[in-house]
Design an enzyme around this catalytic site. Structure first.
Site, PDB file in Angstrom:
ATOM      1  N   ARG A  36       0.824  -1.212   0.000  1.00  0.00           N
ATOM      2  CA  ARG A  36       0.000   0.000   0.000  1.00  0.00           C
ATOM      3  C   ARG A  36       0.860   1.264   0.000  1.00  0.00           C
ATOM      4  O   ARG A  36       0.450   2.286  -0.552  1.00  0.00           O
ATOM      5  CB  ARG A  36      -0.962  -0.019   1.185  1.00  0.00           C
ATOM      6  CG  ARG A  36      -2.099  -1.004   0.984  1.00  0.00           C
ATOM      7  CD  ARG A  36      -3.065  -1.029   2.141  1.00  0.00           C
ATOM      8  NE  ARG A  36      -4.206  -1.869   1.826  1.00  0.00           N
ATOM      9  CZ  ARG A  36      -5.136  -2.223   2.697  1.00  0.00           C
ATOM     10  NH1 ARG A  36      -5.055  -1.798   3.954  1.00  0.00           N
ATOM     11  NH2 ARG A  36      -6.149  -2.992   2.336  1.00  0.00           N
ATOM     12  N   LYS A 213     -21.062 -14.424   3.411  1.00  0.00           N
ATOM     13  CA  LYS A 213     -22.460 -14.062   3.630  1.00  0.00           C
ATOM     14  C   LYS A 213     -23.142 -13.455   2.412  1.00  0.00           C
ATOM     15  O   LYS A 213     -22.606 -12.574   1.756  1.00  0.00           O
ATOM     16  CB  LYS A 213     -22.557 -13.049   4.782  1.00  0.00           C
ATOM     17  CG  LYS A 213     -22.219 -13.625   6.152  1.00  0.00           C
ATOM     18  CD  LYS A 213     -22.407 -12.547   7.220  1.00  0.00           C
ATOM     19  CE  LYS A 213     -22.153 -13.097   8.609  1.00  0.00           C
ATOM     20  NZ  LYS A 213     -22.345 -12.056   9.644  1.00  0.00           N
ATOM     21  N   GLY A 366     -10.144  -7.422  -1.415  1.00  0.00           N
ATOM     22  CA  GLY A 366     -10.507  -8.325  -0.323  1.00  0.00           C
ATOM     23  C   GLY A 366      -9.785  -9.658  -0.366  1.00  0.00           C
ATOM     24  O   GLY A 366      -8.630  -9.742  -0.796  1.00  0.00           O
ATOM     25  N   GLY A 389     -13.967  -3.334   0.096  1.00  0.00           N
ATOM     26  CA  GLY A 389     -15.244  -2.692   0.394  1.00  0.00           C
ATOM     27  C   GLY A 389     -15.570  -1.579  -0.577  1.00  0.00           C
ATOM     28  O   GLY A 389     -16.711  -1.434  -1.026  1.00  0.00           O
TER      29      GLY A 389
END
Length: 408
Positions: A36, A213, A366, A389
């Site tokens: 990053r 999920k 992710g 996200g």
């Protein structure tokens, strides 16, 4: 239109506040992965090369402000101190890097005032300030007062309406000062916008969704159903869909409160949603000498849970992917952290590799981005997003994110 850093004029001596994403994995000041930091270097080096005084701000980790014990909050701050990031950045650039342990007040103002042209100042973790995540107007005003120009280069935080991502550029725009996106933001926004505003030349468009999920991805599924020619579903979330179809899923994870939603999706998709036709199942998630792992076609027996897609599903999904002109992937097909359950995720990677040069392929950050990097397939994708996200929310919201919209 979004203004880019290359359209900024007369940067010599200007104080440029850059929101970067230096939320690197570290423990005790030891950084395990500096990707990053490296991702922000093109923007940082461009600005210092133009003689700008570059002020960097980023969050690192989490500070749980609801914690009632002040001592524990101080422990969290200590664990997420940005000093180690400043040290690593100093090893990666050719100019002087200063670190300010303060996030507001006279110490920070003096550090900015003392900055010379072409030098860099990294300020302490923005989340040391309780008002950062609440977009506190007074905090945003103080930070904005430090800058002549604002640049957002933290795509992984662009979906959050925080003081550093939305409050500061809003104030600077009102003052008539320039705000722009950095090189990393340009790359992310351009590539993900292509997945939202789908050209006829990018069809068939196939989305691949995995992970745990269904409830985490309701909005993105709704959005992709309107855009995609096919949606491939794997991971634990597939078993909620399987149960909605009336299939036995054994002890596989299932969100009972999402069964009606899964049925609705399947009805609206008219055959465009592909689900596993076979699974790798086990009677124990924990690695033990006595656990049983086997292939299971159709329903899953009691006492077993699905942990990866099976060989027939891998072939089915590969066929659909190889017909695509554009692919968006978010979420692994199985528990790829365990070697026995990596085959499904690897099969997706292999199919993308076969498509290289023939289709536009995006990995949406992710866990799937972690898998792509771990298995050595990163260079086979057209784009691997740095924000899981943020990339999902950009798909959900038809290209809109708080940190992107404020720059427009």
């Amino acid at each position: 239109m979004l203004q880019t850093i290359e359209s900024l004029k007369d940067l010599q001596g200007k104080k440029v506040l850059v929101r970067v994403d230096f939320n690197v994995p570290q423990k005790g000041g030891v950084i395990r992965d500096d990707n990053r930091i490296r991702a922000a270097l093109p923007t940082i080096n461009y600005l210092t090369g133009k003689g700008a005084k570059v002020i960097l701000m980023s969050h690192l980790g989490k500070i749980k402000w609801k914690e009632p014990d002040p001592a524990k909050i101080e422990e969290m701050k200590k664990a997420n101190d940005m000093a180690c990031v400043a040290t690593r950045l100093g090893e990666l650039v050719t100019t002087k890097v200063h670190f300010c342990p303060a996030t507001h007040g006279e110490e920070l103002a003096k550090a900015v005032a003392d900055l010379k042209d072409g030098e860099i100042l990294l300020m302490q973790n923005t989340r040391y300030e309780k008002g950062e995540e609440k977009n506190n107007p007074d905090l945003a005003k103080e930070w904005a007062s430090l800058a002549d120009v604002y640049v957002l280069d933290a795509f992984g935080s662009a979906h959050r309406a925080h003081a550093s991502t939305v409050g500061v550029p809003t104030i600077l725009k009102q003052e008539g000062k320039p705000v722009a996106e950095g090189y990393l933001m340009v790359k992310e926004v351009d590539n993900l916008t292509r997945c939202v505003e789908v050209a006829s030349s990018d069809r068939p468009y196939v989305a691949i969704l995995g992970g745990f999920k269904v409830s985490d991805k309701i909005k993105v599924i709704d959005s992709l159903l309107k855009k995609c020619d096919k949606i491939i579903i794997g991971g634990a979330m597939a078993y909620t869909f399987k149960k909605a179809m009336g299939e036995a899923i054994g002890h596989s994870p299932c969100e009972e409160d999402q069964l009606d939603y899964a049925k609705k999706c399947l009805e609206e998709a008219h055959g465009r949603i592909l689900l596993p036709v076979d699974s790798i199942v086990t009677d124990s998630f924990e690695p033990t000498e006595t656990r049983t792992i086997k292939e299971c076609e159709g329903g899953i027996p009691d006492g077993f849970q699905g942990v990866d897609i099976g060989p027939k599903t891998r072939e089915l999904y590969k066929k659909a992917i190889l017909e695509a002109k554009m692919v968006f992937w978010n979420g692994p097909m199985g528990v790829f952290e365990q070697k026995e359950f990596q085959a499904g995720t690897l099969a997706i990677c292999e199919a993308i590799r076969e498509l290289k040069g023939q289709a536009f392929t995006v990995c949406g950050g992710g866990d799937s981005a972690s898998a792509v990097k771990q298995f050595g397939y990163k260079d086979d994708f057209s784009h691997v997003s740095t924000g899981g996200g943020a990339s999902l929310e950009m798909i959900e919201n038809d290209g809109h994110l708080p940190g992107v919209d404020v720059l427009r």
